[in-house]
Design a protein around this motif. Sequence first.
Motif: not given
Length: 236
Positions: A131-132, A180-190, A204-209, A213-216
């Motif tokens: 996951g992330l 924990k909250d939406r703000e830290v989620e968005e910062k993490f993903k960016l 590469i961004l962990i979200l992109e990675a 992986d899912l697409k692979s």
Amino acid sequence: MSSGRISSWTRFKLPAKSLGPHLFKPLAAGNNDRLHDAYYGSIAEANDEHMLVVIWESREDFAAYKDSAQYHELISNLKADTTSTEPSTHIVDFDKIAFWWRFGPNTEIRTVYFPALIPSKTRDAVTRLKGLVLTMGIGIDGSKAHFSPYNGVPTCGWAEGSQIWMNQDTVACLWCHYWKDREVEEKFKLTETRPPRDGEEDKILILEAFERDLKSCGALGWEDIHVDFKKVPKSA
């Protein structure tokens, strides 16, 4: 092998002002031996849509409840009126993982769709993804847990039966991320990156990675929602 517990995920639509533990009295009545826990909450991305997640002690307990008068009363409670769309329920198996322990006010649910004939080895490969979560950042003694953007590692479970997505039959898994909250989620993903693997030149961004992986593994696509989960009282 599964622990025997199974979860039902019911999506329903009601005016937000109508949502509350009183709706689930038919669930609590006489079923304490059948259900282990239950949670409900509003879906942030869908106006007046909500989710009810029930963890049943066994598959047989859920089947018995579906044949009861309390079940029909519950479904009636989850409809605005007789013309409303029926609540939609799917069974999801997380095997032995207690996925509900960290349900909270910003739980992200990603439903990932795969071709209907996905082989079992691919299912296993998907479940083994991380996951992330890159690092928990909590240290050996857990003293730095407050620096982490999430409350625990993600969990993955498989929905039973086929799912219709983009007008085709698919199978689906659910990934739960406990932010924990939406703000830290968005910062993490960016901003959060993953160290490069063999054949990759840069981080590469962990979200992109994760999505790579899912697409692979053959993923056709996914849908994300966030739910503000609250626990259903046993005596609702």
